[in-house]
Design a protein around this motif. Structure first.
Motif, short mmCIF file in Angstrom:
data_model
loop_
_atom_site.label_atom_id
_atom_site.label_comp_id
_atom_site.label_asym_id
_atom_site.label_seq_id
_atom_site.Cartn_x
_atom_site.Cartn_y
_atom_site.Cartn_z
N PRO A 148 -7.26 -18.43 26.84
CA PRO A 148 -8.46 -18.28 27.66
C PRO A 148 -9.65 -17.68 26.91
O PRO A 148 -10.80 -18.04 27.18
CB PRO A 148 -8.00 -17.36 28.80
N LEU A 149 -9.39 -16.78 25.97
CA LEU A 149 -10.50 -16.18 25.23
C LEU A 149 -11.25 -17.22 24.41
O LEU A 149 -12.47 -17.11 24.22
CB LEU A 149 -9.98 -15.06 24.33
N ASP A 150 -10.55 -18.24 23.93
CA ASP A 150 -11.22 -19.31 23.19
C ASP A 150 -12.13 -20.14 24.08
O ASP A 150 -13.02 -20.84 23.59
CB ASP A 150 -10.18 -20.23 22.52
N LEU A 151 -11.90 -20.07 25.39
CA LEU A 151 -12.73 -20.80 26.35
C LEU A 151 -13.89 -19.94 26.86
O LEU A 151 -14.66 -20.38 27.72
CB LEU A 151 -11.88 -21.27 27.53
N GLY A 152 -13.98 -18.73 26.34
CA GLY A 152 -15.07 -17.85 26.74
C GLY A 152 -14.71 -16.84 27.82
O GLY A 152 -15.61 -16.19 28.37
N ALA A 153 -13.43 -16.70 28.13
CA ALA A 153 -13.02 -15.77 29.19
C ALA A 153 -13.51 -14.36 28.91
O ALA A 153 -13.58 -13.92 27.75
CB ALA A 153 -11.49 -15.78 29.33
N VAL A 154 -13.85 -13.65 29.98
CA VAL A 154 -14.42 -12.31 29.88
C VAL A 154 -13.34 -11.27 30.23
O VAL A 154 -12.73 -11.35 31.30
CB VAL A 154 -15.61 -12.16 30.85
#
Length: 364
Positions: free
Chosen positions: A60-66
């Motif tokens: 998810p972090l690679d998708l921009g997750a906060v």
């Protein structure tokens, strides 16, 4: 005839497709939307959801997750905050669903988009492009019924859900950074958090009578929200990013009714049961149902076995979340819950832990 015919390419359907294909099964997934789209959802990824996504190969972090580390409970102008007992993330369904359906395709599942299911009879689905057959049929169409199904019974004073994305002021962004905010309202509640690309997601759940008292339209709801304590400050200079909010009515929260899953199809995600949104575990349950359905398909187990196992995995979470939601709709309970949290903030962390799913065991 395919091994697994999956109706719906959201979190549950795509997760099941990915895992069945990885396990050597022949998978056909039918998705009615032709591309990325938004859904009514709190867009809060709990610890269980994040773990499942990483097991699927989606970061998810690679998708921009906060990242979200704290929970703030707001009642009127009052607020109490505590650290979450687990790491969480904020990410839109627009981004996440596309990543998952792409992962399913990369794992070997066949994906057909723009296909509408018009009927289901045993192991055969009638669609806008003809009939498809599956040894196992997995229904993962979310909150939407299959066309031709008997409509769900109208729920007396049921829930209405709204979702809107906003571009907030820098001050509001800073105020929300790292936090999930749960706002207790008369007749419902709202969740607000940051997601990717500097946006904020507002997800609102209201009882039908409260919605009617606000005029029965979004303009009345928005005017009310913008005059309500914390939300008034945060949304004062906010720019709505949708022309109109996403909305859905007649939401049926709680455990599945008796006799709900008696056919040959496996019901995934919200087609199985809708957990109240305030616990932030809806996406985790959708993913868990996909993992469990895949395990059952690959082991040759039937729909009845799958539903019994799913009830065991999710029943406690759904019941506890439903009791909490029903309680918070009482003014006296809301007041007592807020002041209890005010006096002992760790009670919020306890509630968060108590409404989580059990750990997933890969070889169980």
């Amino acid at each position: 005839m395919t091994d697994a015919l999956i109706l719906g390419g959201g979190l549950a359907g795509s997760a099941a497709a990915c895992l069945i294909a990885r396990g050597g099964g022949d998978v056909l997934l039918l998705e009615r939307e032709t591309g990325a789209h938004h859904k009514v959802c709190g867009e809060f990824l709990s610890v269980e959801a994040v773990a499942h996504l990483r097991q699927l190969g989606v970061e998810p972090l690679d998708l921009g997750a906060v990242p979200i580390q704290r929970m703030r409970l707001v009642w009127g102008d009052r607020a109490v905050e505590t650290a979450l007992p687990f790491a969480a993330l904020g990410l839109s369904r627009h981004a996440l669903d596309e990543a998952l359906i792409g992962r399913a395709a990369a794992s070997g599942a066949r994906i057909e988009r723009g296909v509408r299911v018009t009927g289901l009879d045993g192991h055969t689905a009638r669609t806008s492009v003809g009939e498809h057959h599956g040894r196992h049929v997995l229904v993962a169409t979310g909150k939407l019924p299959i066309r031709g199904e008997r409509p769900a019974a109208r729920i007396a004073n049921g829930h209405v859900g709204f979702k809107m994305h906003y571009r907030l002021s820098p001050a509001a962004m800073q105020h929300l950074a790292g936090a999930i905010v749960l706002v207790l309202l008369e007749g419902g509640y709202a969740g607000l958090q940051l997601i990717e690309d500097g946006r904020a997601n507002l997800c609102l759940v209201l009882r039908a009578d409260a919605f009617a008292q606000l005029g029965g339209d979004w303009q009345g709801v928005r005017a009310w929200l913008e005059g309500t304590g914390f939300l008034q400050r945060v949304l004062a200079d906010a720019q709505p990013l949708f022309e109109r909010p996403l909305a859905i009515a007649n939401l049926s929260y709680g455990p599945p009714p008796r006799g709900h899953a008696t056919g040959t199809a496996m019901l995934l995600g919200d087609r199985w049961a809708m957990t109240p949104s305030l616990t932030g575990d809806g996406m985790a349950i959708a993913l868990r149902s996909g993992f469990l359905a895949a395990r059952c398909v690959l082991a040759g187990r039937d729909a009845g076995t799958y539903h019994r196992l799913l009830a065991g995995q999710t029943g406690r979470q759904i019941i506890r979340a439903t009791v909490l939601q029903n309680g918070l709709e009482s003014p006296a309970f809301r007041r007592a819950a807020y002041w209890l949290a005010r006096m002992h903030a760790p009670v919020l962390a306890y509630a968060a832990r108590a409404t989580r799913l059990p750990d997933w065991r890969e070889n169980a």
